[in-house]
Motif scaffolding. Structure first.
Motif, PDB file in Angstrom:
ATOM      1  N   VAL A  57      -6.818 -11.265   7.902  1.00  0.00           N
ATOM      2  CA  VAL A  57      -7.118  -9.392   7.572  1.00  0.00           C
ATOM      3  C   VAL A  57      -6.317  -9.273   6.424  1.00  0.00           C
ATOM      4  O   VAL A  57      -5.184  -9.356   5.926  1.00  0.00           O
ATOM      5  CB  VAL A  57      -6.661  -8.664   8.649  1.00  0.00           C
ATOM      6  N   ILE A  58      -6.829  -8.553   4.825  1.00  0.00           N
ATOM      7  CA  ILE A  58      -6.435  -8.715   3.978  1.00  0.00           C
ATOM      8  C   ILE A  58      -6.190  -6.963   3.769  1.00  0.00           C
ATOM      9  O   ILE A  58      -7.148  -5.876   3.688  1.00  0.00           O
ATOM     10  CB  ILE A  58      -6.532  -8.884   3.238  1.00  0.00           C
ATOM     11  N   VAL A  59      -5.228  -6.438   4.006  1.00  0.00           N
ATOM     12  CA  VAL A  59      -5.388  -4.576   4.407  1.00  0.00           C
ATOM     13  C   VAL A  59      -4.848  -4.719   3.065  1.00  0.00           C
ATOM     14  O   VAL A  59      -3.465  -5.236   1.901  1.00  0.00           O
ATOM     15  CB  VAL A  59      -3.848  -4.190   5.199  1.00  0.00           C
ATOM     16  N   GLY A  60      -5.895  -3.674   1.826  1.00  0.00           N
ATOM     17  CA  GLY A  60      -5.550  -3.103   0.748  1.00  0.00           C
ATOM     18  C   GLY A  60      -6.558  -4.201  -0.149  1.00  0.00           C
ATOM     19  O   GLY A  60      -6.266  -4.446  -1.347  1.00  0.00           O
ATOM     20  N   GLU A  72      -5.949 -14.582  12.991  1.00  0.00           N
ATOM     21  CA  GLU A  72      -4.714 -15.474  12.869  1.00  0.00           C
ATOM     22  C   GLU A  72      -3.706 -15.412  11.490  1.00  0.00           C
ATOM     23  O   GLU A  72      -2.262 -14.969  12.012  1.00  0.00           O
ATOM     24  CB  GLU A  72      -5.195 -16.997  12.606  1.00  0.00           C
ATOM     25  N   ILE A  73      -4.319 -14.486  11.113  1.00  0.00           N
ATOM     26  CA  ILE A  73      -3.482 -14.050   9.444  1.00  0.00           C
ATOM     27  C   ILE A  73      -3.756 -12.929   8.849  1.00  0.00           C
ATOM     28  O   ILE A  73      -5.329 -12.247   8.724  1.00  0.00           O
ATOM     29  CB  ILE A  73      -4.385 -14.768   8.247  1.00  0.00           C
ATOM     30  N   LEU A  74      -2.809 -12.046   8.508  1.00  0.00           N
ATOM     31  CA  LEU A  74      -2.926 -10.831   8.130  1.00  0.00           C
ATOM     32  C   LEU A  74      -1.773 -10.803   7.130  1.00  0.00           C
ATOM     33  O   LEU A  74      -0.724 -10.646   6.803  1.00  0.00           O
ATOM     34  CB  LEU A  74      -1.716 -10.307   9.232  1.00  0.00           C
ATOM     35  N   GLN A  75      -2.313 -10.292   5.900  1.00  0.00           N
ATOM     36  CA  GLN A  75      -2.005 -10.271   4.822  1.00  0.00           C
ATOM     37  C   GLN A  75      -1.756  -8.971   4.033  1.00  0.00           C
ATOM     38  O   GLN A  75      -3.075  -7.650   4.509  1.00  0.00           O
ATOM     39  CB  GLN A  75      -2.526 -10.537   3.502  1.00  0.00           C
ATOM     40  N   TYR A  76      -0.471  -8.311   4.504  1.00  0.00           N
ATOM     41  CA  TYR A  76       0.052  -6.286   3.622  1.00  0.00           C
ATOM     42  C   TYR A  76      -0.467  -6.859   2.217  1.00  0.00           C
ATOM     43  O   TYR A  76       0.844  -7.001   2.373  1.00  0.00           O
ATOM     44  CB  TYR A  76       0.650  -6.458   4.701  1.00  0.00           C
ATOM     45  N   SER A  77      -0.858  -6.203   1.432  1.00  0.00           N
ATOM     46  CA  SER A  77      -1.245  -5.999   0.361  1.00  0.00           C
ATOM     47  C   SER A  77      -1.360  -4.611  -0.640  1.00  0.00           C
ATOM     48  O   SER A  77      -2.385  -4.629  -0.987  1.00  0.00           O
ATOM     49  CB  SER A  77      -1.569  -6.640  -0.150  1.00  0.00           C
ATOM     50  N   PRO A  78      -1.580  -3.006   0.171  1.00  0.00           N
ATOM     51  CA  PRO A  78      -1.888  -1.984  -1.033  1.00  0.00           C
ATOM     52  C   PRO A  78      -1.394  -1.815  -1.716  1.00  0.00           C
ATOM     53  O   PRO A  78       0.448  -2.252  -2.034  1.00  0.00           O
ATOM     54  CB  PRO A  78      -1.799  -0.633   0.542  1.00  0.00           C
ATOM     55  N   VAL A  79      -1.936  -1.455  -3.002  1.00  0.00           N
ATOM     56  CA  VAL A  79      -1.089  -1.110  -4.431  1.00  0.00           C
ATOM     57  C   VAL A  79      -0.498   0.119  -4.181  1.00  0.00           C
ATOM     58  O   VAL A  79      -1.305   0.978  -3.625  1.00  0.00           O
ATOM     59  CB  VAL A  79      -2.028  -1.574  -5.155  1.00  0.00           C
ATOM     60  N   PRO A  80       0.908   0.837  -4.397  1.00  0.00           N
ATOM     61  CA  PRO A  80       0.960   1.455  -4.633  1.00  0.00           C
ATOM     62  C   PRO A  80       0.682   2.540  -5.444  1.00  0.00           C
ATOM     63  O   PRO A  80       0.231   2.627  -6.446  1.00  0.00           O
ATOM     64  CB  PRO A  80       3.224   1.197  -4.970  1.00  0.00           C
ATOM     65  N   ALA A  81       0.340   3.849  -4.760  1.00  0.00           N
ATOM     66  CA  ALA A  81      -0.272   5.410  -5.487  1.00  0.00           C
ATOM     67  C   ALA A  81       0.870   5.512  -6.902  1.00  0.00           C
ATOM     68  O   ALA A  81       1.862   5.359  -6.776  1.00  0.00           O
ATOM     69  CB  ALA A  81      -0.043   6.140  -4.335  1.00  0.00           C
ATOM     70  N   LYS A  82       0.602   5.617  -7.831  1.00  0.00           N
ATOM     71  CA  LYS A  82       0.948   6.688  -8.946  1.00  0.00           C
ATOM     72  C   LYS A  82       2.608   6.894  -9.000  1.00  0.00           C
ATOM     73  O   LYS A  82       3.683   6.988  -9.146  1.00  0.00           O
ATOM     74  CB  LYS A  82       0.160   6.387 -10.024  1.00  0.00           C
ATOM     75  N   ASP A  83       1.674   8.317  -7.893  1.00  0.00           N
ATOM     76  CA  ASP A  83       3.115   8.619  -7.978  1.00  0.00           C
ATOM     77  C   ASP A  83       4.088   8.694  -6.734  1.00  0.00           C
ATOM     78  O   ASP A  83       5.167   9.452  -7.408  1.00  0.00           O
ATOM     79  CB  ASP A  83       2.163  10.681  -7.199  1.00  0.00           C
ATOM     80  N   ASN A 114       5.021  -8.465  -2.204  1.00  0.00           N
ATOM     81  CA  ASN A 114       5.147  -7.234  -3.024  1.00  0.00           C
ATOM     82  C   ASN A 114       5.451  -7.355  -4.044  1.00  0.00           C
ATOM     83  O   ASN A 114       5.502  -8.650  -5.342  1.00  0.00           O
ATOM     84  CB  ASN A 114       6.367  -6.918  -2.225  1.00  0.00           C
ATOM     85  N   GLY A 115       5.754  -5.969  -5.392  1.00  0.00           N
ATOM     86  CA  GLY A 115       6.110  -6.048  -7.213  1.00  0.00           C
ATOM     87  C   GLY A 115       8.118  -6.208  -6.725  1.00  0.00           C
ATOM     88  O   GLY A 115       8.438  -6.078  -5.854  1.00  0.00           O
ATOM     89  N   GLY A 116       8.455  -6.068  -7.958  1.00  0.00           N
ATOM     90  CA  GLY A 116       9.900  -6.962  -8.083  1.00  0.00           C
ATOM     91  C   GLY A 116      10.931  -6.141  -7.322  1.00  0.00           C
ATOM     92  O   GLY A 116      11.565  -6.808  -7.323  1.00  0.00           O
TER      93      GLY A 116
END
Length: 221
Positions: free
Chosen positions: A5-8, A80-91, A138-140
């Motif tokens: 599952v790819i969230v985001g 079996e696999i969960l990827q959590y990677s939603p993009v942050p909103a600009k605000d 995640n980003g830096g």
């Protein structure tokens, strides 16, 4: 067949990761806020011979996220696999001196409450399988706070702490938790930051099951 599952999920990194894991025989569930978008991505994957389906859910809505995860498992097979990677909103990215407590609500809901909701919901199924992988992308600012993107810095730090604690708590159960830090964002002409290269790194996190945190590039903050 088991499922990633790819969230985001989106057309860049999410789709590249979906294709990489799909070619390894996983079914792919794509979760994002807009059904039309994930349906389009799923159709592209199906054209490559990959079993894929899209589900609409806002990660800031816990019940919608749980419902999407339930539907994915019912339609495609055990997660079996969960990827959590939603993009942050600009605000989410206001300077620190302009950020109020209320400004942190969205980032915290997305990057702390969201992953906790998702993990708590899929973990019983992973335990039943006797294996699993949970991936945080995640980003830096997750490890090096940036006063120009305050909401994301605060919320990513919480997500990172949660992921590290999960890694330590689940390692003996055969469930691997890993975080990929992508400094400087995705793309931009750097080969290591292109979606296909990042998807290969994400596959390696799943397959090699090493340390919790991995950096793209030379950044070792």
């Amino acid at each position: 067949m088991t499922t990633i599952v790819i969230v985001g999920a989106g057309p860049g990194l999410g789709q590249a990761t979906a294709r990489r894991f799909g070619h390894e025989g996983f079914a792919v569930a794509l979760v994002s806020r807009t059904q039309e978008n994930v349906d389009r991505l799923a159709a592209e994957l199906a054209g490559d011979g990959i079993t894929a389906q899209g589900y609409a859910a806002n990660v800031r809505d816990p019940q919608a996220l749980r419902s999407a995860l339930d539907a994915a498992a019912a339609d495609l097979g055990a997660i079996e696999i969960l990827q959590y990677s939603p993009v942050p909103a600009k605000d989410f990215m206001k300077p620190v001196l302009e950020t109020t407590a209320e400004d942190l609500t969205g980032p915290v809901e997305q990057s702390i409450y969201g992953p906790i909701t998702a993990v708590r919901h899929v973990l019983p199924g992973m335990r039943d399988l006797g294996r699993g992988t949970i991936l945080f992308i995640n980003g830096g600012s997750a490890v090096r706070p940036n006063g120009n993107v305050t909401g994301t810095s605060v919320a990513f730090a919480g997500e990172s702490a949660y992921g590290q604690m999960l890694h330590d708590a689940l390692v003996e159960e055969g469930i691997h938790v890993a975080q990929l830090i992508i400094p400087l964002g995705i793309g931009g002409g750097d080969r290591d930051h292109e979606p296909d290269a990042l998807a290969e790194r994400i596959w390696a996190l799943h397959a090699e099951r090493g340390a919790f945190r991995t950096f793209v590039g030379d950044d070792d903050a």
